[in-house]
Design an enzyme around this catalytic site. Structure first.
Site, PDB file in Angstrom:
ATOM      1  N   HIS A 242      -0.631   0.234  -9.748  1.00 27.69           N
ATOM      2  CA  HIS A 242      -1.904  -0.272  -8.761  1.00 27.69           C
ATOM      3  C   HIS A 242      -1.393  -1.313 -10.283  1.00 27.69           C
ATOM      4  O   HIS A 242      -3.707  -1.181  -9.984  1.00 27.69           O
ATOM      5  CB  HIS A 242      -2.387   0.551  -8.187  1.00 27.69           C
TER       6      HIS A 242
ATOM      7  N   ARG B 108       0.673  -1.039  -0.207  1.00 32.88           N
ATOM      8  CA  ARG B 108       0.029  -0.077   0.176  1.00 32.88           C
ATOM      9  C   ARG B 108       1.245   1.300   0.035  1.00 32.88           C
ATOM     10  O   ARG B 108       1.986   1.418   0.711  1.00 32.88           O
ATOM     11  CB  ARG B 108      -0.893  -0.232   1.184  1.00 32.88           C
TER      12      ARG B 108
END
Ligand code: GLV
Length: 308
Positions: free
Chosen positions: A271, A223
């Site tokens: 991502h 993350r």
């Protein structure tokens, strides 16, 4: 007995087809077409709706449609409601590919070669063998373990760190805060696959970088909140770190004009390292529902105290 899906509707249509094949007796709906709210027993969401329990009083399981659950406000969820993450092979496979690609790119100096190509420089660097290269994974959950298994045949020196101790064949494992410095001192390439929790927010910072061998490289695929961006820039500028492959950012997308966009020592991806794969995710969901009905422990159930 409805399963309600609340995320990207295009992928939702794939889920609907799979539910029709594999669980034709279970009504499947895609948000915002919720139907009779009291019939919703299972909710699969990337972001859950507000007033979850008031809206769906008979909800039995909440599924996160991702590997992580940091996007959920755990304090807003009732204690009795199981929250289950996507512990499914599709996510692991994507992550194994991405991290293998990134490790090989860093191991074989791809970032400086891309920079050299842009500047029309033809110059080879000394080859380091895989046996000399030490690769370490922070976080030994489903993804960390899968990645280590995929890296093994290349012959790197492999190590891993996790909060609580784990044994993995062919991998030097370390655990707890006390063993972190020893682990970091032996990582030429560090891969972060930790969950994002209050404890891990900002762990990729100057203090951690300073404990890596000089010239180490970073892969961040958990993350964006793990990374202290200014600290990374400083470490790259000073030479403490030689390169970074970053798939996750905070915020996403990375703002226009941010120095990471054009940094020659950073490879950035939006991502995409891994995504929940409908075929395997639906199997995980249906298996979880079956286990819940049979009173068995749920695979991927989040421990509220740990936060993952
Ligand atoms: C993606 O980042 C996920 O959590 O699956």
């Amino acid at each position: 007995m409805t399963f309600l899906y609340k995320a990207d509707p295009v992928r939702g249509a794939e889920w609907a087809e799979l539910f029709a094949q594999k669980a034709s007796d279970m009504p499947f709906r895609i948000w915002p077409d919720v139907g009779p709210a009291e019939e919703v027993r299972y909710l699969g969401a990337w972001l859950p709706p507000d007033n979850l329990i008031e809206t769906f009083p008979n909800l039995e399981i909440l599924f996160s449609l991702g590997a992580g659950i940091d996007q959920f406000d755990l304090s807003a969820l009732p204690e009795h409601l199981p929250l289950v993450r996507m512990i499914e092979p599709g996510i692991a496979e994507g992550m194994m590919e991405y991290v293998t690609m990134a490790v090989l790119a860093l191991h074989r100096d791809l970032l400086p070669y891309i920079d050299q190509q842009r500047r029309a420089v033809w110059q080879g660097m000394r080859l380091v063998t895989s046996a000399q290269r030490r690769v370490g994974v922070l976080g030994l959950g489903m993804l960390g373990q899968a990645v280590l298994e995929k890296l093994r045949p290349f012959g790197f020196q492999l190590s891993g760190w996790s909060r609580s101790s784990r044994m993995i064949e062919g991998v030097d494992t370390y655990s707890g805060v006390s063993e972190l410095p020893l682990f970091l001192a032996g990582c030429d390439i560090l891969i972060c696959l930790l969950p994002l929790t209050d404890e891990t927010r900002g762990v990729l910072n100057a203090e951690l970088f300073a404990q890596l061998p000089r010239g180490a490289a970073l892969i961040s695929a958990g993350r964006g909140g793990h990374l202290q961006q200014d600290d990374l820039l400083a470490a790259l500028d000073s030479g403490q770190l030689s390169g970074a492959v970053l798939d996750v950012m905070e915020p996403e997308p990375l703002p226009v004009g941010h120095p990471f966009w054009s940094h020659p020592k950073i490879l950035l991806t939006p991502h995409i390292a891994s995504m929940t794969r409908p075929e395997t995710a639906v199997d995980h969901v249906l298996d979880t529902i079956r286990r819940h009905r049979e009173g068995l422990p749920l695979i991927g159930a989040v421990d509220r105290m740990r936060g993952y």
